[in-house]
Each structure stands twice: as C-alpha cells, then as structure tokens.
Design a protein around this motif. Structure first.
Motif, PDB file in Angstrom:
ATOM      1  N   ALA A  36     -26.718  13.233  64.973  1.00  0.00           N
ATOM      2  CA  ALA A  36     -25.573  12.285  64.389  1.00  0.00           C
ATOM      3  C   ALA A  36     -25.421  11.207  65.398  1.00  0.00           C
ATOM      4  O   ALA A  36     -25.194   9.882  65.065  1.00  0.00           O
ATOM      5  CB  ALA A  36     -24.438  12.828  63.765  1.00  0.00           C
ATOM      6  N   ALA A  37     -24.919  11.471  66.559  1.00  0.00           N
ATOM      7  CA  ALA A  37     -24.689  10.747  67.718  1.00  0.00           C
ATOM      8  C   ALA A  37     -25.796   9.685  68.203  1.00  0.00           C
ATOM      9  O   ALA A  37     -25.448   8.508  68.172  1.00  0.00           O
ATOM     10  CB  ALA A  37     -24.481  11.514  69.010  1.00  0.00           C
ATOM     11  N   ALA A  38     -27.073  10.170  67.854  1.00  0.00           N
ATOM     12  CA  ALA A  38     -28.081   9.283  68.228  1.00  0.00           C
ATOM     13  C   ALA A  38     -28.364   8.212  67.061  1.00  0.00           C
ATOM     14  O   ALA A  38     -28.613   6.908  67.264  1.00  0.00           O
ATOM     15  CB  ALA A  38     -29.336  10.079  68.323  1.00  0.00           C
ATOM     16  N   VAL A  39     -27.879   8.683  65.831  1.00  0.00           N
ATOM     17  CA  VAL A  39     -27.872   7.821  64.549  1.00  0.00           C
ATOM     18  C   VAL A  39     -26.970   6.586  64.822  1.00  0.00           C
ATOM     19  O   VAL A  39     -26.936   5.469  64.398  1.00  0.00           O
ATOM     20  CB  VAL A  39     -27.910   8.452  63.209  1.00  0.00           C
ATOM     21  N   HIS A  40     -25.753   7.245  65.129  1.00  0.00           N
ATOM     22  CA  HIS A  40     -24.750   6.254  65.282  1.00  0.00           C
ATOM     23  C   HIS A  40     -24.674   5.441  66.351  1.00  0.00           C
ATOM     24  O   HIS A  40     -24.283   4.002  66.279  1.00  0.00           O
ATOM     25  CB  HIS A  40     -23.298   7.073  65.512  1.00  0.00           C
ATOM     26  N   TRP A  41     -25.428   5.785  67.439  1.00  0.00           N
ATOM     27  CA  TRP A  41     -25.845   4.925  68.499  1.00  0.00           C
ATOM     28  C   TRP A  41     -26.902   3.659  68.272  1.00  0.00           C
ATOM     29  O   TRP A  41     -26.403   2.419  68.580  1.00  0.00           O
ATOM     30  CB  TRP A  41     -26.572   5.640  69.606  1.00  0.00           C
ATOM     31  N   MET A  42     -27.685   3.749  67.275  1.00  0.00           N
ATOM     32  CA  MET A  42     -28.424   2.814  66.729  1.00  0.00           C
ATOM     33  C   MET A  42     -27.694   1.807  65.967  1.00  0.00           C
ATOM     34  O   MET A  42     -28.018   0.720  66.067  1.00  0.00           O
ATOM     35  CB  MET A  42     -29.676   3.554  66.023  1.00  0.00           C
ATOM     36  N   GLN A  43     -26.862   2.214  65.047  1.00  0.00           N
ATOM     37  CA  GLN A  43     -25.939   1.643  64.577  1.00  0.00           C
ATOM     38  C   GLN A  43     -25.257   0.619  65.380  1.00  0.00           C
ATOM     39  O   GLN A  43     -24.960  -0.476  65.255  1.00  0.00           O
ATOM     40  CB  GLN A  43     -24.930   2.228  63.893  1.00  0.00           C
ATOM     41  N   GLN A  44     -24.750   1.135  66.828  1.00  0.00           N
ATOM     42  CA  GLN A  44     -23.834   0.413  67.629  1.00  0.00           C
ATOM     43  C   GLN A  44     -24.669  -0.408  68.542  1.00  0.00           C
ATOM     44  O   GLN A  44     -24.281  -1.078  69.358  1.00  0.00           O
ATOM     45  CB  GLN A  44     -23.145   1.119  68.232  1.00  0.00           C
ATOM     46  N   ILE A  45     -25.959  -0.459  68.439  1.00  0.00           N
ATOM     47  CA  ILE A  45     -26.850  -1.295  69.557  1.00  0.00           C
ATOM     48  C   ILE A  45     -27.482  -2.392  68.360  1.00  0.00           C
ATOM     49  O   ILE A  45     -28.386  -3.036  68.958  1.00  0.00           O
ATOM     50  CB  ILE A  45     -27.723  -0.695  70.353  1.00  0.00           C
TER      51      ILE A  45
END
Length: 245
Positions: free
Chosen positions: A31-40
C-alpha cells in the motif's frame, strides 16, 4: 522562521532505505508504494511565501546546510507542509523532500508522466516501479542528466532558516544513527506511530485534532524512541551567518 523542510531517504547509500521492498508476499505492490505513486503525480501541497499552494511534485530544492552538507532533494506529497504551516507559519517556503539518486528520480519522473497521461494507475505504476520495464528504464536514462545528486545531505532531516539575534540562521536536525528505524519502511513508520499512541493513552498527549508537532512533547518522544530504536542518535546543528565588516 523563513523556510522549513523535512526529508526522508529513498535509495541513498547507507540509509537502509534502499533495501525497502515494494511488494508483499503475494507479489503485489504494498500500500505504501501505491500511495507513493499518488504523491509523485498530479499536484501536491507545498508552502510558497507562507501560502499553501498546489504544485507538481519532483521539483528540485537545493540546500546548503550546517556541517558542510549540500545537495539537492526533490518534493513529494506528504502532510508536513500543511501541518507545519499551521504550527509555525514559515514566511517563505516549506515542503517535504526525498533524498534520492538522479537515476531513481528520473524513473519516478517517467512514471509521473505516464500516470498524469492516464497510461498508468497508481497500482500499475507501483508494480512497474517494483519491476522496472526496459522501455521506461531507457526513457529514464535519457532524463537522468537533468537531475542533480543529493550530495552530502543527511538521510532523515528537518531544516529551518530564519533570524536569531539579528543574524540569518540555519538549524539542522538529523539522524546520525537510527538502529531499528533503518530496517525498513514498516519500522520507520510503525514505531513512531506506536509511541505517539502510547503517549496519548498515558495522558501525555491531550486528545483533540492537532498536528503531531504541537501535540507531542519532543523530549519525551525522542527519549522513548531511543529506548526502542537503539542506537538512536539525533544531531542538532546551527549555523549563523557572519556579519561582514
């Protein structure tokens, strides 16, 4: 206070972050990787001239910090600019930054373009980051020269500029040793959150909707963190500009 920045590492050597896995036991992105994509991708909240604004992420911020630490980091979406603006009202700029190597930020830039163009979802972009494709890797290689290196910036840090005793001053707080925190994203995220909850339960933190920097006693928090993340070392360094004569 003028400018206020917080930063965490992505893949700089020696930080421990470069070994963080992006997929779970089932092979799917965490989930953290998916959220990271949202934040970049898209736009993220940053502070510019004391105002909260929306800007494209992955913008370079070049810093000259105490102790001769210099380099460039890149903006990424995170709550800190929003909460720190409410707490400290920096008169200049505030953003959360990634300490990251040029090749990796170039690959994120490629993913960002494809997410914004609708070619990737956050989930498929996270999967691609975990298993980079040759085509996107080649596109990133072409772009890598556009991005500057992190230089000697610390891995985890907070830096503030302002005026003290009528002199321009920069204060840097950074981890020099972090024990358990460098084992991976789960430890780095979960341990501080658990300690914050413990302080809420024991009455150290008054209940209510407040940002952590105004709710948690920093001396108590870091003392507790040191007990659970040995060896933990936090350095505070200050540099005042010399008066010219």
């Amino acid at each position: 206070m003028t400018d206020l920045y917080t930063a965490w590492p992505v893949d700089v050597p020696g930080s421990g972050a470069e070994d963080t896995g992006l997929t779970g036991p089932d092979g799917r992105p965490i989930a953290a990787a998916v959220h990271w994509m949202q934040q970049i991708s898209g736009t993220v909240a940053v502070v510019h001239r004391c105002e909260l604004v929306q800007r494209r992420p992955l913008q370079p911020v070049t810093l000259d910090l105490p102790g001769g630490r210099k380099g460039t980091a890149y903006t990424v979406g995170h709550p800190e600019p929003v909460t720190l603006r409410r707490s400290y009202r920096p008169a200049g700029d505030s953003a959360n930054l990634m300490v990251i190597t040029p090749g990796t930020v170039a690959y994120l830039d490629v993913l960002r373009d494809d997410i914004d163009a609708g070619k990737l979802s956050n989930e498929t972009a996270a999967a691609d980051l975990a298993r980079p494709t040759m085509r996107r890797a080649m596109r990133a290689a072409v772009r890598a020269s556009r991005f500057k290196a992190p230089g000697s910036l610390p891995a985890f840090f907070a830096a503030a500029t302002g005026v003290r005793n009528d002199r321009p001053t920069t204060v840097l707080a950074h981890l020099t040793g972090s024990g358990e925190l460098m084992k991976g994203m789960a430890e780095a995220t979960g341990l501080p959150a658990a300690l914050g909850l413990a302080h809420l339960l024991d009455g150290t933190v008054r209940p209510g909707v407040r940002p952590p920097e105004t709710a948690i006693d920093p001396d108590l928090f870091f003392a507790a963190l040191a007990d659970h993340a040995k060896p933990l070392e936090v350095a505070i360094e200050t540099r005042e500009a010399r008066t010219r004569r």
